[in-house]
Design a protein around this motif. Structure first.
Motif, PDB file in Angstrom:
ATOM      1  N   SER A  43      10.657  -2.537  -1.597  1.00  0.00           N
ATOM      2  CA  SER A  43      11.849  -3.210  -1.140  1.00  0.00           C
ATOM      3  C   SER A  43      12.226  -2.513   0.395  1.00  0.00           C
ATOM      4  N   THR A  44      11.776  -1.483   0.675  1.00  0.00           N
ATOM      5  CA  THR A  44      11.848  -0.704   1.831  1.00  0.00           C
ATOM      6  C   THR A  44      10.666   0.378   1.960  1.00  0.00           C
ATOM      7  N   VAL A  45      10.433   0.796   3.100  1.00  0.00           N
ATOM      8  CA  VAL A  45       9.358   1.579   3.419  1.00  0.00           C
ATOM      9  C   VAL A  45      10.015   3.127   3.789  1.00  0.00           C
ATOM     10  N   PRO A  46       9.222   4.238   3.657  1.00  0.00           N
ATOM     11  CA  PRO A  46       9.859   5.304   4.170  1.00  0.00           C
ATOM     12  C   PRO A  46       9.851   5.568   5.653  1.00  0.00           C
ATOM     13  N   SER A  47      10.870   6.279   5.835  1.00  0.00           N
ATOM     14  CA  SER A  47      10.999   6.337   7.440  1.00  0.00           C
ATOM     15  C   SER A  47       9.927   7.260   8.232  1.00  0.00           C
ATOM     16  N   GLN A  48       9.753   7.340   9.409  1.00  0.00           N
ATOM     17  CA  GLN A  48       8.703   8.220   9.935  1.00  0.00           C
ATOM     18  C   GLN A  48       8.668   9.671   9.580  1.00  0.00           C
ATOM     19  N   MET A  49       9.867  10.615   9.504  1.00  0.00           N
ATOM     20  CA  MET A  49      10.054  11.479   8.984  1.00  0.00           C
ATOM     21  C   MET A  49       9.788  11.746   7.610  1.00  0.00           C
ATOM     22  N   ALA A  50      10.140  10.745   6.818  1.00  0.00           N
ATOM     23  CA  ALA A  50       9.653  10.957   5.414  1.00  0.00           C
ATOM     24  C   ALA A  50       8.010  10.924   5.364  1.00  0.00           C
ATOM     25  N   LEU A  51       7.559   9.834   5.863  1.00  0.00           N
ATOM     26  CA  LEU A  51       5.978   9.714   5.831  1.00  0.00           C
ATOM     27  C   LEU A  51       5.403  11.064   6.314  1.00  0.00           C
TER      28      LEU A  51
ATOM     29  N   LYS B 273       0.837  -1.205  -0.103  1.00  0.00           N
ATOM     30  CA  LYS B 273      -0.105   0.026  -0.036  1.00  0.00           C
ATOM     31  C   LYS B 273       1.128   1.542  -0.149  1.00  0.00           C
ATOM     32  N   ILE B 274       1.863   1.452   0.833  1.00  0.00           N
ATOM     33  CA  ILE B 274       2.864   2.316   0.800  1.00  0.00           C
ATOM     34  C   ILE B 274       3.620   2.698  -0.467  1.00  0.00           C
ATOM     35  N   SER B 275       3.833   1.400  -1.087  1.00  0.00           N
ATOM     36  CA  SER B 275       4.649   1.658  -2.557  1.00  0.00           C
ATOM     37  C   SER B 275       3.575   2.103  -3.586  1.00  0.00           C
TER      38      SER B 275
ATOM     39  N   ILE C 264      13.704   6.482  -3.619  1.00  0.00           N
ATOM     40  CA  ILE C 264      12.368   6.537  -4.082  1.00  0.00           C
ATOM     41  C   ILE C 264      12.106   5.236  -4.881  1.00  0.00           C
ATOM     42  N   ASN C 265      12.962   4.731  -5.540  1.00  0.00           N
ATOM     43  CA  ASN C 265      12.970   3.483  -6.549  1.00  0.00           C
ATOM     44  C   ASN C 265      12.831   2.381  -5.459  1.00  0.00           C
ATOM     45  N   ARG C 266      13.344   2.173  -4.438  1.00  0.00           N
ATOM     46  CA  ARG C 266      13.367   1.005  -3.322  1.00  0.00           C
ATOM     47  C   ARG C 266      11.443   1.172  -2.693  1.00  0.00           C
ATOM     48  N   TRP C 267      11.379   2.424  -2.515  1.00  0.00           N
ATOM     49  CA  TRP C 267       9.960   2.622  -1.879  1.00  0.00           C
ATOM     50  C   TRP C 267       8.822   2.226  -2.897  1.00  0.00           C
ATOM     51  N   GLU C 268       8.885   2.398  -3.944  1.00  0.00           N
ATOM     52  CA  GLU C 268       8.046   2.134  -5.045  1.00  0.00           C
ATOM     53  C   GLU C 268       8.033   0.644  -5.257  1.00  0.00           C
ATOM     54  N   ASN C 269       9.315   0.059  -5.451  1.00  0.00           N
ATOM     55  CA  ASN C 269       8.983  -1.558  -5.540  1.00  0.00           C
ATOM     56  C   ASN C 269       8.840  -2.057  -4.390  1.00  0.00           C
TER      57      ASN C 269
END
Length: 84
Positions: free
Chosen positions: A45-53, A8-10, A38-43
């Motif tokens: 493989s990782t999720v954004p940090s709380q600050m990025a969210l 969902k986040i991606s 950004i590429n990792r978030w979209e695929n």
């Protein structure tokens, strides 16, 4: 359950970026992260940090109605906090 959240986040990251008409590179610059991040978030493989969210939530809020729809769809907890 965690996999569903990651997907969902991606999806949110990709949809937000596309609605803002930004490349991954330009979106990364706006958030102060790397293109690779950004590429990792979209695929997924990782999720954004709380600050990025928090930065992403702020971008969504600044979009008006389209942003509100994305918040309701992808970040229902954020919407509850906003209403409190």
């Amino acid at each position: 359950m965690e996999l569903e959240k990651t997907l969902k986040i991606s999806d949110l990251i990709r949809e937000l970026r596309q609605q803002l008409h930004l490349s991954q590179e330009k979106f990364a610059a706006k958030l102060g992260v790397s293109l690779r991040t950004i590429n990792r978030w979209e695929n997924g493989s990782t999720v954004p940090s709380q600050m990025a969210l928090k930065l992403i939530e702020k971008m969504l809020q600044n979009m008006g109605e389209p942003g509100k729809r994305l918040v309701n769809e992808y970040l229902p907890k954020a919407e509850q906090r906003e209403d409190s």
